[in-house]
Design a protein around this motif. Structure first.
Motif, PDB file in Angstrom:
ATOM      1  N   ARG A  31       0.826  -1.208   0.000  1.00  0.00           N
ATOM      2  CA  ARG A  31       0.000   0.000   0.000  1.00  0.00           C
ATOM      3  C   ARG A  31       0.857   1.254   0.000  1.00  0.00           C
ATOM      4  O   ARG A  31       0.527   2.264  -0.627  1.00  0.00           O
ATOM      5  N   ALA A  34       2.192   1.834  -3.518  1.00  0.00           N
ATOM      6  CA  ALA A  34       1.115   2.300  -4.394  1.00  0.00           C
ATOM      7  C   ALA A  34       0.792   3.762  -4.141  1.00  0.00           C
ATOM      8  O   ALA A  34       0.527   4.540  -5.059  1.00  0.00           O
ATOM      9  N   ALA A  35       0.804   4.167  -2.859  1.00  0.00           N
ATOM     10  CA  ALA A  35       0.522   5.561  -2.523  1.00  0.00           C
ATOM     11  C   ALA A  35       1.589   6.486  -3.082  1.00  0.00           C
ATOM     12  O   ALA A  35       1.306   7.576  -3.604  1.00  0.00           O
ATOM     13  N   VAL A  37       3.570   5.947  -5.731  1.00  0.00           N
ATOM     14  CA  VAL A  37       3.432   6.010  -7.195  1.00  0.00           C
ATOM     15  C   VAL A  37       2.276   6.914  -7.597  1.00  0.00           C
ATOM     16  O   VAL A  37       2.363   7.718  -8.529  1.00  0.00           O
ATOM     17  N   GLY A  38       1.167   6.801  -6.859  1.00  0.00           N
ATOM     18  CA  GLY A  38       0.020   7.662  -7.159  1.00  0.00           C
ATOM     19  C   GLY A  38       0.344   9.130  -6.966  1.00  0.00           C
ATOM     20  O   GLY A  38      -0.068   9.988  -7.741  1.00  0.00           O
ATOM     21  N   ALA A  39       1.108   9.444  -5.903  1.00  0.00           N
ATOM     22  CA  ALA A  39       1.477  10.845  -5.654  1.00  0.00           C
ATOM     23  C   ALA A  39       2.356  11.387  -6.762  1.00  0.00           C
ATOM     24  O   ALA A  39       2.200  12.518  -7.219  1.00  0.00           O
ATOM     25  N   LEU A  41       2.493  10.364  -9.920  1.00  0.00           N
ATOM     26  CA  LEU A  41       1.670  10.556 -11.113  1.00  0.00           C
ATOM     27  C   LEU A  41       0.811  11.803 -11.025  1.00  0.00           C
ATOM     28  O   LEU A  41       0.642  12.540 -11.998  1.00  0.00           O
ATOM     29  N   ALA A  42       0.263  12.036  -9.831  1.00  0.00           N
ATOM     30  CA  ALA A  42      -0.573  13.226  -9.655  1.00  0.00           C
ATOM     31  C   ALA A  42       0.231  14.499  -9.859  1.00  0.00           C
ATOM     32  O   ALA A  42      -0.206  15.457 -10.502  1.00  0.00           O
TER      33      ALA A  42
END
Length: 208
Positions: A31, A34-35, A37-39, A41-42
């Motif tokens: 998790r 994933a968090a 990577v999401g940050a 990308l954002a």
């Protein structure tokens, strides 16, 4: 089994002496990754959107402006305007008047103009309105239509002559000799001036 060991728990959870088992929860690495990577990308999307907005409002659409149609060449010479149709000296009748105190000046000038091909009309002293009142080399006088050729052609014979028009309805023109008159232009200078007068003027070039 030690007295500190809860019932039913043994093995690695067994309390032995001063050693205690670590009862922590397992890490959730999936998790966390994933968090992150999401940050990333954002943040990347936010940066790209900002660049697009700057590009749009800055006037750069990313596409090159369409080139104007037609072959506009700024350095190319424009075609010359048609040559001006000037009358021949033989088509111009000149009246020669002397506005100076010097006698015989009108006749001598008239004779010279006749040698150069001009038709000669009246010769004599200037009318009272001009007699002793022409301070320059002379005045060329004719009807308004004479400004389109005859006055200019005669003007090549006398440097500094002022051109004027009056209300006459005849095609003849007057040469009124002024007080500073010395001589007509030389035939060579007159021919050069006449050639320059007849030379076609270049047409204005178009703007790109």
């Amino acid at each position: 089994m030690s007295m500190l060991t809860p019932p039913g728990m043994g093995g690695k959870y067994r309390i032995k002496g001063d050693t205690y088992p670590r009862m922590r929860r397992p890490r959730r690495r999936g998790r966390l990754i994933a968090a992150l990577v999401g940050a990333v990308l954002a943040l990347g999307l936010i940066g790209w959107g900002t660049l697009q907005l700057i590009d749009v409002f800055g006037g750069h659409s990313g596409a090159k402006a369409a080139a104007p149609k037609g072959d506009c060449k700024k350095d190319s010479a424009s075609p010359a305007a048609p040559a001006q149709a000037l009358p021949k000296p033989a088509q111009i009748t000149v009246n020669v008047y002397n506005a100076t105190p010097r006698g015989g000046l009108a006749k001598s000038v008239a004779d010279e103009l006749k040698k150069r091909g001009f038709a000669i009309g009246k010769v004599g002293n200037a009318p009272e309105a001009y007699d002793k009142k022409v301070p320059g080399n002379g005045i060329l006088l004719g009807n308004p239509a004479s400004t389109r050729g005859p006055l200019s052609v005669l003007g090549t014979q006398l440097k500094g002559a002022e051109q004027k028009v009056d209300t006459r309805n005849t095609p003849d023109i007057d040469l009124i000799i002024g007080t500073t008159f010395g001589a007509l232009n030389t035939p060579q200078d007159a021919t050069t001036a006449l050639a320059a007068l007849a030379k076609p003027a270049p047409a204005p070039s178009g703007k790109c």
